[in-house]
Enzyme design. Sequence first.
Site, PDB file in Angstrom:
ATOM      1  CD  GLU A  29      -8.553 -38.803 -10.150  1.00  0.00           C
ATOM      2  OE1 GLU A  29      -8.377 -39.944 -10.624  1.00  0.00           O
ATOM      3  OE2 GLU A  29      -8.353 -38.509  -8.961  1.00  0.00           O
ATOM      4  NE  ARG A  33      -2.707 -47.750 -18.215  1.00  0.00           N
ATOM      5  CZ  ARG A  33      -3.533 -46.895 -17.603  1.00  0.00           C
ATOM      6  NH1 ARG A  33      -4.767 -47.246 -17.326  1.00  0.00           N
ATOM      7  NH2 ARG A  33      -3.130 -45.713 -17.268  1.00  0.00           N
ATOM      8  CE  LYS A  70      -4.250 -38.769 -14.712  1.00  0.00           C
ATOM      9  NZ  LYS A  70      -5.618 -38.261 -14.630  1.00  0.00           N
TER      10      LYS A  70
HETATM   11  P1  ATP Z   1      -3.063 -42.565 -14.997  1.00  0.00           P
HETATM   12  O1  ATP Z   1      -2.988 -43.989 -14.565  1.00  0.00           O
HETATM   13  O2  ATP Z   1      -2.048 -42.185 -16.008  1.00  0.00           O
HETATM   14  O3  ATP Z   1      -3.128 -41.605 -13.882  1.00  0.00           O
HETATM   15  P2  ATP Z   1      -5.857 -42.546 -15.254  1.00  0.00           P
HETATM   16  O4  ATP Z   1      -6.538 -43.686 -15.886  1.00  0.00           O
HETATM   17  O5  ATP Z   1      -5.915 -42.440 -13.775  1.00  0.00           O
HETATM   18  O6  ATP Z   1      -4.389 -42.479 -15.808  1.00  0.00           O
HETATM   19  P3  ATP Z   1      -7.775 -40.617 -15.963  1.00  0.00           P
HETATM   20  O7  ATP Z   1      -7.691 -39.158 -15.903  1.00  0.00           O
HETATM   21  O8  ATP Z   1      -8.683 -41.306 -15.014  1.00  0.00           O
HETATM   22  O9  ATP Z   1      -6.326 -41.183 -15.833  1.00  0.00           O
HETATM   23  O10 ATP Z   1      -8.067 -41.097 -17.441  1.00  0.00           O
HETATM   24  C1  ATP Z   1      -9.019 -40.540 -18.293  1.00  0.00           C
HETATM   25  C2  ATP Z   1      -9.307 -41.526 -19.394  1.00  0.00           C
HETATM   26  O11 ATP Z   1      -8.107 -41.800 -20.117  1.00  0.00           O
HETATM   27  C3  ATP Z   1      -9.791 -42.829 -18.835  1.00  0.00           C
HETATM   28  O12 ATP Z   1     -10.898 -43.265 -19.619  1.00  0.00           O
HETATM   29  C4  ATP Z   1      -8.624 -43.754 -18.965  1.00  0.00           C
HETATM   30  O13 ATP Z   1      -9.038 -45.048 -19.149  1.00  0.00           O
HETATM   31  C5  ATP Z   1      -7.897 -43.182 -20.181  1.00  0.00           C
HETATM   32  N1  ATP Z   1      -6.471 -43.483 -20.115  1.00  0.00           N
HETATM   33  C6  ATP Z   1      -5.615 -43.177 -19.124  1.00  0.00           C
HETATM   34  N2  ATP Z   1      -4.387 -43.655 -19.368  1.00  0.00           N
HETATM   35  C7  ATP Z   1      -4.447 -44.272 -20.575  1.00  0.00           C
HETATM   36  C8  ATP Z   1      -3.518 -44.987 -21.390  1.00  0.00           C
HETATM   37  N3  ATP Z   1      -2.255 -45.140 -21.012  1.00  0.00           N
HETATM   38  N4  ATP Z   1      -3.958 -45.479 -22.560  1.00  0.00           N
HETATM   39  C9  ATP Z   1      -5.223 -45.321 -22.944  1.00  0.00           C
HETATM   40  N5  ATP Z   1      -6.155 -44.679 -22.234  1.00  0.00           N
HETATM   41  C10 ATP Z   1      -5.789 -44.157 -21.056  1.00  0.00           C
HETATM   42 MG    MG Z   2      -7.849 -42.430 -12.843  1.00  0.00          MG
END
Ligand code: ATP
Ligand code: MG
Length: 572
Positions: free
Chosen positions: A37, A263, A273
């Site tokens: 995202e 994760r 983020k």
């Molecule tokens: P955050 O919680 O840090 O904002 P998010 O999951 O909202 O992370 P996205 O941009 O939606 O961030 O994530 C893109 C991809 O990266 C998704 O498939 C998500 O599952 C993966 N991802 C995000 N954070 C992690 C993590 N800490 N470990 C492994 N994969 C991750």
């Molecule tokens: Mg997300």
Amino acid sequence: MSESSPAVSTNFIQNIINEDFKNNKYGGRVHTRFPPEPNGYLHIGHAKSICLNFGLAAQNKGICNLRFDDTNPSKEEVEYVESIKADVRWLGFDWDDRLFYASDYFEQLYAFAVQLIRIGKAYVCDLSAQEIREYRGTLTEPGRESPYSNRSVEENLDLFARMRAGEFADGSRVLRAKIDMASPNLNLRDPVLYRILRATHHRTEDKWCIYPMYDYAHPISDALEGITHSICTLEFEDHRPLYDWILETLNFDPRPQQIEFARLELTHTVMSKRKLRELVEQKHVSGWDDPRMPTISGLRRRGYTPEAIRDFCERIGVAKSNSVVDIALLEHCIREDLNFRAPRVMAVLRPLKVVLVNYPEGQVEEVEAENNPENPAMGIRRLPFSRELYIEQDDFCEIPPKKFFRLSPGKEVRLKHAYIIKCVGVVKDEQTGEIKEVHCTYDPETRSGGAASKRKVKGTLHWISAAHAIPAEIRLYDHLFNSESTMEEEVEAETEDTSFKALLNLQSLEKLTSGIVEGSLAGAIPGKRYQFLRQGYFCVDTVDTTAQRLVFNRIVPLRDTWAKIQQKQARA
Ligand code: ATP
Ligand code: MG
């Protein structure tokens, strides 16, 4: 992925893929995607997901898309999109021509929603957000049907078209899937599919005032792109029945399958983020690329290599249950990588002048220094040696404690690649008593390489000829957070504060403005990495270095705490 990528990694997802090959589930295809995202910069957790998605595709002769999940309009998206593309490329992965945006599918997503309405599987609901929550029930109580769930298809089609046309206020109506208000899975209790939101989108601008929800847009985006294995993190496990419901109800065939993995969490850092953005916006750090940040751009600026990050992602593996990884492992990976590659040089972080009282004034000789004892192919260089030198302040002690093997009055040490010297006196500031100079004699017979150089002395110091030293600013870093865990509950227990920021390490950055480096570093290229003898691995800062001023970031000190932990575990 480059040629140097590791051999096939086995994990539970690869096992699923092997099963799918056996059953010819997708005709032998493996097609994954990385779906960020664009609401922030990527962090090391995303690197895990990137390595996994691109890595599984590569090792199964498949492909991986980069798809921006931009269903949630926000203003900085363009900056984030560009940074994400740069970071994925820097990590060594390539999406070829498969760059997609969920917003590319807005028209199709709308048409699929109309289809759901037509078959009686979606309805326009006028309950407020608060009421929807109340009607949803709880884990122990079933929900109640919305009074709007039995609207006719015609009425729903009309209202949904008018939602799109902008006839209704933000938040006044939503489109919901009609599934089961009594389902034990809360995600199936008529989840919201579309909301009304007047916000300018970075690609579609003001074309839309309704936006699809992630849980609705994601499975359809996957299906439209022909994704086979839709890999996401564990918190989406409970959403999988909804993912499947949407694709089954819309008759997609074949259907991608959602697979969840744990994760990455790291000690001494935060990974969301939202929290990272808070640190940037409230200026606890200098930006998304602050070298203390766990972002890809921060790690890059700090001096991490893509190889070390990929190696780290390989070593942590892929599991089905959450755990926290020691940040020392990440530091171990960069040491392993740089040990062989980084040239050794001498730098003095906190200089103290040494005068060799028996060395001829004005004389300069050159001594030979190997560039990397681990990698002789990197050759040698010549270092100027003269009467006045700098050593590290803490390599001298006037009244040394026991087992102090560095320089002290009457004692000998070796100067790396040069001579053995002996301390014969100190010069102090009359007012403050501070040591201004250390006076030494050098033993001309002990030049490095000669027979007498083998003489036993306990300490070996790094040094720089004063007249040939180049000033530099040297930045040392410590963990961004004091405590290992930054989980909110634990923060609260420890500090009676509910914010993770209460645990920020206020000493995480130390700027040494009077450092010096050896002459061979004149004009060092931003981004280049070195080992400063005895001090660690350093990288020329890419942002603050100018033609006039060198700035170095310490990537890691030399002491490998991860190796220590491993040894301890092996002994236990
Ligand atoms: P955050 O919680 O840090 O904002 P998010 O999951 O909202 O992370 P996205 O941009 O939606 O961030 O994530 C893109 C991809 O990266 C998704 O498939 C998500 O599952 C993966 N991802 C995000 N954070 C992690 C993590 N800490 N470990 C492994 N994969 C991750
Ligand atoms: Mg997300």
